[in-house]
Design an enzyme around this catalytic site. Sequence first.
Site, mmCIF file in Angstrom:
data_model
loop_
_atom_site.group_PDB
_atom_site.id
_atom_site.type_symbol
_atom_site.label_atom_id
_atom_site.label_comp_id
_atom_site.label_asym_id
_atom_site.label_seq_id
_atom_site.Cartn_x
_atom_site.Cartn_y
_atom_site.Cartn_z
ATOM 1 N N SER A 1 0.781 -1.242 0.000
ATOM 2 C CA SER A 1 0.000 0.000 0.000
ATOM 3 C C SER A 1 0.810 1.288 0.000
ATOM 4 O O SER A 1 0.218 2.368 -0.097
ATOM 5 C CB SER A 1 -0.962 0.011 1.194
ATOM 6 O OG SER A 1 -2.039 -0.869 0.969
ATOM 7 N N LYS B 1 0.106 3.809 -2.647
ATOM 8 C CA LYS B 1 -0.920 4.849 -2.555
ATOM 9 C C LYS B 1 -0.338 6.253 -2.414
ATOM 10 O O LYS B 1 -1.066 7.241 -2.570
ATOM 11 C CB LYS B 1 -1.872 4.528 -1.399
ATOM 12 C CG LYS B 1 -2.724 3.295 -1.698
ATOM 13 C CD LYS B 1 -3.409 2.737 -0.469
ATOM 14 C CE LYS B 1 -4.174 1.459 -0.845
ATOM 15 N NZ LYS B 1 -4.561 0.665 0.320
ATOM 16 N N SER C 1 -5.907 3.508 4.412
ATOM 17 C CA SER C 1 -5.414 2.640 3.333
ATOM 18 C C SER C 1 -6.553 1.995 2.546
ATOM 19 O O SER C 1 -6.468 0.827 2.143
ATOM 20 C CB SER C 1 -4.483 1.557 3.895
ATOM 21 O OG SER C 1 -3.589 1.094 2.909
ATOM 22 N N LYS D 1 3.241 6.375 5.166
ATOM 23 C CA LYS D 1 2.229 5.438 4.661
ATOM 24 C C LYS D 1 2.631 4.013 4.993
ATOM 25 O O LYS D 1 3.768 3.605 4.749
ATOM 26 C CB LYS D 1 2.068 5.596 3.141
ATOM 27 C CG LYS D 1 0.977 4.694 2.555
ATOM 28 C CD LYS D 1 -0.406 5.172 2.963
ATOM 29 C CE LYS D 1 -1.491 4.140 2.658
ATOM 30 N NZ LYS D 1 -1.503 3.022 3.642
#
Length: 382
Positions: A60, A63, A115, A220
């Site tokens: 993720s 992202k 997320s 993140k």
Amino acid sequence: MRIFKKAVFVIMISFLIATVNVNTAHAAIDVSAKSAIIIDGASGRVLYAKDEHQKRRIASITKIMTAVLAIESGKMDQTVTVSANAVRTEGSAIYLTEGQKVKLKDLVYGLMLRSGNDAAVAIAEHVGGSLDGFVYMMNQKAEQLGMKNTRFQNPHGLDDHENHYSTAYDMAILTKYAMKLKDYQKISGTKIYKAETMESVWKNKNKLLTMLYPYSTGGKTGYTKLAKRTLVSTASKDGIDLIAVTINDPNDWDDHMKMFNYVFEHYQTYLIAKKGDIPKLKGTFYESKAFIKRDITYLLTEEEKENVKINTTLLKPKKAWEKDASKIPDIVGHMEIMFNDATIAKVPIYYENERHQKPKKQFFETFKSIFLNAAGGAKWSI
């Protein structure tokens, strides 16, 4: 003056500052990640790295690119109609429903804090027109940023494509760019967010930011079965901004804090060249007239000495310039900062006139200066 008989002259000034000993950093920092890196957020200097160019699944942290493209689209206040395709996306979610109308800004917060894979698809379809269109934009942006070992196949990082990968180094490059965007800084560093167009309040999954590390400014998280734990994080202390990336790391929280703490303890920002007048030009045509417009700073350790040099190259003054100052070019040379025989900065040198005024003198400095405490005089090469 004889000194101007050649087309250019070069002033070389060496400073007693320290050499980066990468081996020392590697010996002091031991992380469990398969790939890791920490860089200076200002200069991009790599301070520690482990298999940083190895292509790996990234989960993720993908992202970050999705958020960047959404922010740069200029559509953050637009309303997105959620598709069935977005709702069906597996994995972590902000629980969107088909036909739901949500502001793009809310989707980006849901993407970064929780997320949400459903949010990623909704963003991609709205900004790129389709998933394929958005993926094209992702790869185009990666190429523009110099992410040479990155290939995106989706906006969320799920393991549904074999050729979806990046490296710790490339993700650090992306994050350095992202942190220049004010909206990204704000979203990435938000601990709790109440959505404007949804009945939702989201807490950031980044425990460094919410619980563990007082100097954390954002980042993140990521995880899939194939990629394992991935993490990008940022931290700031005493004017130093850092970016850390780990891929496939079972101890990522601890490893990021370990890397941050080592750099904060051993490095500081030095002022190498001060904006304004250039020293060592006394008795020349350029005295009190040649200047640079910005400070040049660099992150260094106390031990680093003798490996930073300043090469200042100036045009040979012409007789016509003395008679008519309007004929003097605006840019009369450049200052090149060398570290370990590599160029770390190159800035134009201006000649003061109506179009280009010298910066005003500052009475207080925030950086430790090595420029003003230079050892020895200038060396002239003609």
